[in-house]
Design an enzyme around this catalytic site. Sequence first.
Site, short mmCIF file in Angstrom:
data_model
loop_
_atom_site.label_atom_id
_atom_site.label_comp_id
_atom_site.label_asym_id
_atom_site.label_seq_id
_atom_site.Cartn_x
_atom_site.Cartn_y
_atom_site.Cartn_z
N THR A 1 0.82 -1.22 0.00
CA THR A 1 0.00 0.00 0.00
C THR A 1 0.85 1.27 0.00
OG1 THR A 1 -1.64 -1.24 1.19
CG2 THR A 1 -1.87 1.14 1.28
N GLU A 2 0.33 2.29 -0.68
CA GLU A 2 1.01 3.60 -0.75
C GLU A 2 -0.01 4.70 -0.46
OE1 GLU A 2 2.95 3.99 -4.53
OE2 GLU A 2 4.19 2.20 -4.16
N ALA B 1 -2.34 4.70 -3.32
CA ALA B 1 -2.74 3.39 -3.87
C ALA B 1 -3.08 2.42 -2.74
CB ALA B 1 -1.63 2.82 -4.74
N SER C 1 -6.87 0.45 -2.38
CA SER C 1 -7.64 -0.56 -3.10
C SER C 1 -7.11 -0.76 -4.52
CB SER C 1 -9.11 -0.12 -3.19
OG SER C 1 -9.68 -0.08 -1.90
N GLN D 1 -22.58 -4.18 23.97
CA GLN D 1 -23.93 -3.75 24.37
C GLN D 1 -24.41 -4.52 25.60
OE1 GLN D 1 -25.28 -1.26 22.84
NE2 GLN D 1 -27.34 -1.23 23.69
N ILE D 2 -24.12 -5.82 25.62
CA ILE D 2 -24.53 -6.65 26.76
C ILE D 2 -23.81 -6.19 28.03
CG2 ILE D 2 -24.35 -9.02 27.70
CD1 ILE D 2 -25.00 -9.99 24.79
N GLU E 1 -6.07 -5.59 3.83
CA GLU E 1 -6.03 -6.71 2.87
C GLU E 1 -7.27 -6.75 1.98
OE1 GLU E 1 -4.53 -10.55 4.18
OE2 GLU E 1 -3.42 -9.49 5.74
N SER F 1 -14.12 -4.41 2.61
CA SER F 1 -15.31 -5.24 2.32
C SER F 1 -15.85 -4.91 0.93
CB SER F 1 -16.39 -4.96 3.37
OG SER F 1 -15.96 -5.45 4.62
#
Length: 380
Positions: free
Chosen positions: A127-128, A131, A133, A336-337, A363, A366
Amino acid sequence: MDFLFKEEQRELKEKVISLCKEKLAPLEEKVGESKVMSREIADVLAESGLFKLFVPAKYGNTTKMPSLVSVCLVREELARRCPNAELIFVMQGLGSYPIVLSGSEELQAKYCPLIASGEKIFTICLTEPNAGSDVGAIETTAVEEKDLWVLNGQKIFTSLAPDADIYTVFAKTDPDKGTRGISAFVVEKGWEGFDPGKRMDLMAAHPIGAPVFKDCSVPKKNLVGELNAGFKVSMRNLDFFRSTVGAAAVGMAQAALDEAVSYAKGRFQFGKSIAEFQSIQFKLADMATELTASRALVFRAAYIKDQGVERITLESSMAKLYATEAAWRIIDEALQIHGGYGVIKGQHVERLYREIRALRVYEGTSEIQRLVIGNMLLKA
Ligand code: COS
């Protein structure tokens, strides 16, 4: 999923659980959330022999090539209990798999013993700043000069930088050709022109940095695989390791579910434990179901790979997409619990809540996983 595992894989899982309890847990306690890689933790992993999982049999593995089921098993158990160890473990694989997959015999002979022994810690520079995705947009260049490659450029989000020793670096060797003009190189810390860079500060502390290359000379033989085939090398690497990101998400979600069940049983409101309320039971039921579905997708991808299937792009993208998104929901529900206690700094679920977020991004986001899955469906 134990039914899927071979006897030696079940033993491997038990070995990792014992290693966590006996040797790694005290070190994790000492290190906490840190921007600096712990050499002590790296040394424990090295001594345990777990790095041998990343090399071919010739260099000490028990399988011909790295087993994705075994790597996922280890990553899940480490992510559940020992986050610093988990990062070092996986980077040793992610940073070195291009050499194992596509490196020349000479390159493998030089580096595989260092990977397996843990004498050197590896990482990857892809990654850059411009750049992420869009891998084809990387701007770091490698120019051939006599018997050397000369690298220039800036990387970012390099896990374990500047502490790692050896870096697999992707650079443009034919800048006009996009994804078809990238090559991979092995660069060692200490080489002239290579600055492993400044540390970055993330929402969940993690050793990560931004290496710089300024006329960095790399021997010709340190080209990994064929010239201009680096994009495919990086994608094949990601295909393997994306399933393991899913495995890490499963480990973290399991930790959150365990905490939620235990807290719900011990927290009393309105005269009874909150576990007796259907609203809490429904949450736990959904969490456990999504977790089981995630684990199934992860080990399905890993099992298919271990059967010798060349490309598991679709399976690994599905596993990463689903498991990381589900773990994010599961950890949010666990918090939350816990109610107000869940947002206190230092609570296990509070740390998991911050740590899980990056897994939906690194990596391949989504959205990139959906793009890859969609592309594969339409091409089929
Ligand atoms: N394994 C092996 N080869 C792969 C591959 C994979 N997972 N994904 C792509 N390739 C190959 C392609 O088959 C193509 O090969 P040829 O040159 O022989 O035709 C080559 O790599 C170039 O691929 P191209 O860019 O043209 O990709 P596609 O059209 O196949 O797909 C997308 C387009 C966007 C889906 C593709 O570029 C991609 O997957 N990008 C991923 C980006 C990514 O993962 N970003 C996050 C990086 S994490 S830091």
